[in-house]
Design a protein around this motif. Sequence first.
Motif, PDB file in Angstrom:
ATOM      1  N   ALA A 171      69.687  39.373  52.548  1.00 36.89           N
ATOM      2  CA  ALA A 171      69.629  38.887  53.927  1.00 36.89           C
ATOM      3  C   ALA A 171      68.741  37.651  54.032  1.00 36.89           C
ATOM      4  O   ALA A 171      69.050  36.716  54.786  1.00 36.89           O
ATOM      5  CB  ALA A 171      69.101  39.997  54.839  1.00 36.89           C
ATOM      6  N   ILE A 172      67.639  37.640  53.288  1.00 35.17           N
ATOM      7  CA  ILE A 172      66.761  36.461  53.274  1.00 35.17           C
ATOM      8  C   ILE A 172      67.513  35.254  52.696  1.00 35.17           C
ATOM      9  O   ILE A 172      67.452  34.141  53.238  1.00 35.17           O
ATOM     10  CB  ILE A 172      65.487  36.751  52.457  1.00 35.17           C
ATOM     11  N   GLU A 173      68.242  35.479  51.626  1.00 43.10           N
ATOM     12  CA  GLU A 173      68.985  34.373  50.998  1.00 43.10           C
ATOM     13  C   GLU A 173      70.086  33.859  51.920  1.00 43.10           C
ATOM     14  O   GLU A 173      70.360  32.652  51.957  1.00 43.10           O
ATOM     15  CB  GLU A 173      69.564  34.855  49.667  1.00 43.10           C
ATOM     16  N   ARG A 174      70.738  34.773  52.683  1.00 46.15           N
ATOM     17  CA  ARG A 174      71.772  34.324  53.626  1.00 46.15           C
ATOM     18  C   ARG A 174      71.175  33.449  54.710  1.00 46.15           C
ATOM     19  O   ARG A 174      71.793  32.478  55.159  1.00 46.15           O
ATOM     20  CB  ARG A 174      72.480  35.521  54.251  1.00 46.15           C
ATOM     21  N   ALA A 175      69.965  33.782  55.171  1.00 46.28           N
ATOM     22  CA  ALA A 175      69.319  32.968  56.203  1.00 46.28           C
ATOM     23  C   ALA A 175      69.094  31.556  55.713  1.00 46.28           C
ATOM     24  O   ALA A 175      69.249  30.584  56.474  1.00 46.28           O
ATOM     25  CB  ALA A 175      67.991  33.613  56.608  1.00 46.28           C
ATOM     26  N   VAL A 176      68.747  31.401  54.430  1.00 43.66           N
ATOM     27  CA  VAL A 176      68.559  30.074  53.843  1.00 43.66           C
ATOM     28  C   VAL A 176      69.906  29.363  53.728  1.00 43.66           C
ATOM     29  O   VAL A 176      70.040  28.161  54.047  1.00 43.66           O
ATOM     30  CB  VAL A 176      67.875  30.181  52.476  1.00 43.66           C
ATOM     31  N   GLU A 177      70.932  30.104  53.291  1.00 43.15           N
ATOM     32  CA  GLU A 177      72.263  29.516  53.152  1.00 43.15           C
ATOM     33  C   GLU A 177      72.809  29.024  54.487  1.00 43.15           C
ATOM     34  O   GLU A 177      73.604  28.084  54.544  1.00 43.15           O
ATOM     35  CB  GLU A 177      73.225  30.547  52.549  1.00 43.15           C
ATOM     36  N   GLN A 178      72.390  29.682  55.588  1.00 44.04           N
ATOM     37  CA  GLN A 178      72.873  29.304  56.916  1.00 44.04           C
ATOM     38  C   GLN A 178      72.124  28.111  57.492  1.00 44.04           C
ATOM     39  O   GLN A 178      72.351  27.741  58.639  1.00 44.04           O
ATOM     40  CB  GLN A 178      72.765  30.506  57.854  1.00 44.04           C
ATOM     41  N   GLY A 179      71.224  27.512  56.701  1.00 42.29           N
ATOM     42  CA  GLY A 179      70.626  26.255  57.107  1.00 42.29           C
ATOM     43  C   GLY A 179      69.143  26.277  57.396  1.00 42.29           C
ATOM     44  O   GLY A 179      68.547  25.227  57.658  1.00 42.29           O
ATOM     45  N   ALA A 180      68.508  27.426  57.352  1.00 46.06           N
ATOM     46  CA  ALA A 180      67.069  27.484  57.625  1.00 46.06           C
ATOM     47  C   ALA A 180      66.295  27.134  56.359  1.00 46.06           C
ATOM     48  O   ALA A 180      66.605  27.625  55.272  1.00 46.06           O
ATOM     49  CB  ALA A 180      66.677  28.874  58.108  1.00 46.06           C
ATOM     50  N   ALA A 181      65.296  26.289  56.506  1.00 45.92           N
ATOM     51  CA  ALA A 181      64.466  25.949  55.354  1.00 45.92           C
ATOM     52  C   ALA A 181      63.601  27.163  54.992  1.00 45.92           C
ATOM     53  O   ALA A 181      63.081  27.847  55.881  1.00 45.92           O
ATOM     54  CB  ALA A 181      63.575  24.754  55.679  1.00 45.92           C
ATOM     55  N   PRO A 182      63.446  27.437  53.684  1.00 36.08           N
ATOM     56  CA  PRO A 182      62.631  28.593  53.293  1.00 36.08           C
ATOM     57  C   PRO A 182      61.241  28.563  53.915  1.00 36.08           C
ATOM     58  O   PRO A 182      60.698  29.610  54.277  1.00 36.08           O
ATOM     59  CB  PRO A 182      62.566  28.475  51.767  1.00 36.08           C
ATOM     60  N   GLU A 183      60.665  27.351  54.058  1.00 35.14           N
ATOM     61  CA  GLU A 183      59.321  27.252  54.614  1.00 35.14           C
ATOM     62  C   GLU A 183      59.281  27.587  56.107  1.00 35.14           C
ATOM     63  O   GLU A 183      58.207  27.752  56.684  1.00 35.14           O
ATOM     64  CB  GLU A 183      58.765  25.842  54.392  1.00 35.14           C
ATOM     65  N   GLN A 184      60.452  27.661  56.739  1.00 39.66           N
ATOM     66  CA  GLN A 184      60.533  27.960  58.163  1.00 39.66           C
ATOM     67  C   GLN A 184      61.035  29.385  58.422  1.00 39.66           C
ATOM     68  O   GLN A 184      61.500  29.695  59.512  1.00 39.66           O
ATOM     69  CB  GLN A 184      61.464  26.963  58.852  1.00 39.66           C
ATOM     70  N   ILE A 185      60.922  30.204  57.396  1.00 36.89           N
ATOM     71  CA  ILE A 185      61.335  31.607  57.522  1.00 36.89           C
ATOM     72  C   ILE A 185      60.135  32.495  57.228  1.00 36.89           C
ATOM     73  O   ILE A 185      59.442  32.312  56.216  1.00 36.89           O
ATOM     74  CB  ILE A 185      62.477  31.953  56.548  1.00 36.89           C
ATOM     75  N   VAL A 186      59.881  33.453  58.103  1.00 41.42           N
ATOM     76  CA  VAL A 186      58.876  34.502  57.866  1.00 41.42           C
ATOM     77  C   VAL A 186      59.607  35.829  57.792  1.00 41.42           C
ATOM     78  O   VAL A 186      60.383  36.163  58.701  1.00 41.42           O
ATOM     79  CB  VAL A 186      57.813  34.535  58.983  1.00 41.42           C
ATOM     80  N   ALA A 187      59.383  36.570  56.721  1.00 41.30           N
ATOM     81  CA  ALA A 187      59.997  37.887  56.538  1.00 41.30           C
ATOM     82  C   ALA A 187      58.896  38.945  56.578  1.00 41.30           C
ATOM     83  O   ALA A 187      57.970  38.916  55.756  1.00 41.30           O
ATOM     84  CB  ALA A 187      60.754  37.954  55.220  1.00 41.30           C
ATOM     85  N   VAL A 188      58.990  39.848  57.527  1.00 34.53           N
ATOM     86  CA  VAL A 188      57.992  40.901  57.712  1.00 34.53           C
ATOM     87  C   VAL A 188      58.567  42.194  57.150  1.00 34.53           C
ATOM     88  O   VAL A 188      59.451  42.811  57.763  1.00 34.53           O
ATOM     89  CB  VAL A 188      57.631  41.068  59.199  1.00 34.53           C
ATOM     90  N   LEU A 189      58.062  42.575  55.988  1.00 36.84           N
ATOM     91  CA  LEU A 189      58.620  43.726  55.276  1.00 36.84           C
ATOM     92  C   LEU A 189      57.502  44.676  54.857  1.00 36.84           C
ATOM     93  O   LEU A 189      56.337  44.280  54.748  1.00 36.84           O
ATOM     94  CB  LEU A 189      59.379  43.279  54.011  1.00 36.84           C
ATOM     95  N   GLY A 190      57.881  45.903  54.591  1.00 34.61           N
ATOM     96  CA  GLY A 190      56.936  46.836  54.004  1.00 34.61           C
ATOM     97  C   GLY A 190      56.419  46.304  52.686  1.00 34.61           C
ATOM     98  O   GLY A 190      57.139  45.641  51.929  1.00 34.61           O
ATOM     99  N   ALA A 191      55.155  46.581  52.398  1.00 31.35           N
ATOM    100  CA  ALA A 191      54.513  45.992  51.221  1.00 31.35           C
ATOM    101  C   ALA A 191      55.236  46.337  49.936  1.00 31.35           C
ATOM    102  O   ALA A 191      55.278  45.526  49.003  1.00 31.35           O
ATOM    103  CB  ALA A 191      53.063  46.444  51.151  1.00 31.35           C
ATOM    104  N   ALA A 192      55.808  47.537  49.847  1.00 33.29           N
ATOM    105  CA  ALA A 192      56.496  47.920  48.619  1.00 33.29           C
ATOM    106  C   ALA A 192      57.717  47.045  48.378  1.00 33.29           C
ATOM    107  O   ALA A 192      58.036  46.703  47.230  1.00 33.29           O
ATOM    108  CB  ALA A 192      56.912  49.392  48.691  1.00 33.29           C
ATOM    109  N   HIS A 193      58.417  46.649  49.437  1.00 34.06           N
ATOM    110  CA  HIS A 193      59.592  45.784  49.285  1.00 34.06           C
ATOM    111  C   HIS A 193      59.171  44.361  48.935  1.00 34.06           C
ATOM    112  O   HIS A 193      59.822  43.692  48.133  1.00 34.06           O
ATOM    113  CB  HIS A 193      60.409  45.801  50.568  1.00 34.06           C
ATOM    114  N   VAL A 194      58.074  43.909  49.532  1.00 33.21           N
ATOM    115  CA  VAL A 194      57.557  42.587  49.164  1.00 33.21           C
ATOM    116  C   VAL A 194      57.174  42.564  47.696  1.00 33.21           C
ATOM    117  O   VAL A 194      57.463  41.605  46.960  1.00 33.21           O
ATOM    118  CB  VAL A 194      56.354  42.213  50.048  1.00 33.21           C
TER     119      VAL A 194
END
Length: 791
Positions: free
Chosen positions: A205-228
């Motif tokens: 899902a994170i990679e799709r957000a980048v593919e849809q045009g968002a710069a990685p530096e402009q994306i914040v992903a809030v996930l459980g620490a184990a997934h991070v």
Amino acid sequence: MSVAERVHLFPVRHHSPRASLVLGAMLDRISPEVVLVEGPSDADPLLPMLVHADTAPPIALLAYRTDGVPASSVWPFAAYSPEYVAVRWALAHGRRARFIDVSAAQSLAHDRGRRADDDDGGAGRGGVGSDDEPRGPRGSVWDPVVERSGFRSFDELWEARFEAPEHAEADFREMLRELALSVRGATLLREDGETRARDAIMRAAIERAVEQGAAPEQIVAVLGAAHVAAIVSGDVDPSASELLERTVPTAMTIIPYSFPRLAEQTGYGAGNRAPYYYQRAYDARGDYGRATLEVLVDFTDHLRLRGFSVSLADTLEAYRLACRLAEVRDKSGPGLDEVREASIATLCRGESAHVDGFLWSSVIGRSVGRVAKGLGRGSLQEEFWTTVRAFKLPETDEAIAVSLKLADKTQLSASTFLHRLRVLEIPYATLAGVRTTPGAGAWRGGAGAGGGGRDVERGGFEQLARVREGWQCQWTPATEMALVERIVLGESLRAAAERSLEQRLRERRSVGDAADVLVDAVMTNATGTVALALAACDALAAHDDDLVSLARACRALAGLVSYGSARKELGMDERVLVPLLAKTFARATLRLPVAASVGDADEAKAVGGAMRVLAELATTQAAVVDRDELVEELGDVGRSFGVHPRCAGTAAGLLLLSRWWDDAVLARELSLRLSATSEPGKTAEFLSGFLEVNALAIVKSHDVVAIVDAYLQSLSDEAFRDAVPMLRRALADLGKTERRYLVESVIAVRGHARRGDAREAARLVTAADAAALEAASEDIQKAMDDLDDLL
């Protein structure tokens, strides 16, 4: 470095105030275009309502199956949950927010549904300390970390190192990521297929957000620490997502939640120990010292209200002690452990019972969330809340006693409403002890309102005979979940209750079960089901051979004949009820001798209960049922040596109590029964059944006592020893009053005292026996131990 690793990954522990504060500062600094949050991906349409101005946490996303299968799952949020803070920030700043975890449709398809009161809650999966933490053979995966830290628990470690101190954003993220990495490689997380599938789904899902045009530096992903930790370490298998591909038809909504359900103490695995305490800390911008002082002031107020002598000086002393304890333990500020220990030492004068008994609820809190009105509720939810408020019934997650006077039309309607919830198994109200005679008292009160009553069966005749009902009412998130799930049964509570009762009726195989449905139909005013239940009772009564079932049906039908008119619009006619009662009673009477020929003691006890019901109805419904036929059948059972002796004893006791046997017949039959000295065990069983009818009335009868006394004196020493265990069982239920009357009767029949002096003689004999027993206590105890060994 992968695309997913180039975005701003923010690891969180669910429901962590400090994580939310640090996250908020990070979002303000970065001002991202896209905020991705761990949560069910099919809940995106609900995001605006989740953070609506009229929505007040605690709340929860609720997903439920719409294919008729009862299953649901919840994702709770407090105001300080990092996921909630992230979504609120994004929508407030006009940025895109999306949930990127496995969808609710996938969760429910793979048995990941959770009830609100289940052990692991089902919300916020994957964070440090959440319900995703696997447990090894010796407990939590964090145990080695706790042991190295020197703290007593992971919660204490978390408060001391993560919650209480102020952290720079980068330091906090790094600390939490390192904590997750330190245990991930040594745990079952890497082998958990579901967890690995979710890792893959969220990274994709994170990679799709980048593919849809968002710069990685402009994306914040809030996930459980184990997934991070999995994404940062590259420990993600893209193919693992295939494990959770299957879906089921699902719908989602938002429901109110409550602080008690977020607390670990009530069983929610991803919760925290004290939701309201952490809410105070969050409102104070992470100042745990201030939160601690507020809690101690609250404790003081509670103690004063309960009559304890505590002052502001005690409060300040408790606060100083909490701060000092934190300093000694190398903590930056006090936490829950210091609050508890300082309260016990100062406010409670060393008594922990006060903190554990009633003070600790102050740190858990009782707050219930609110959902904005714009969110469409199901019809059952709307009816529930409208009715609860109309009758002023409790709306909080706290058990409150409610007493209803059924003579009052409004309160009778409230009773019908609560019975519908009971029939639908919607967890809100539990029928409690009630008074069966009119009395003073408010309709609604605090704990114990309507008290002084007795526990009664949750249905059947008892419900019909009441003039008051006592309920324990408590809203919980499980109430909302059940209301949502029951929508498949009908658009209103009445329609749903009728359909539920009709389903139960189709499954019934005995007239007793059908009669239970009939009574519930009456209690819920389900007029459409009443006629069906009557027809089922009529059909089943002709073929049912179970005496217990027949007697239960007779009691319910008799209750409807006697009390049913107290509830209006039942759709019943006495011209139907009376013949049905007579027919069912006649069949029960005919089945009595066969039913009494059981070989099992438990079955004999159940048959005895059925016999008592029939004898009661023969008196109260004498104009409807055939009493003479019952007396004849009871007489046959009482005389028979072929039936279970307990059943014979019960029959004899009923005949005596109802005066259907005169003294001469009773003396003859008892003498014959008690003359069988070769089988003392059966005789004792007979006596047990005989006495359980009405022990007090029987032991006061000198004629009965004389026959039993003569029988016991006729036994040889060996036969008496064999009979002792059974006799002890037969007499075990006699209370102090019955035993005193028994002694009086024995003295009187043996002629040791004039009848007028029997009571005084009984007192003297009892005292003398007590002294003798005390002197011989060791010998008696040894004898009893030997008997127990033999048994």
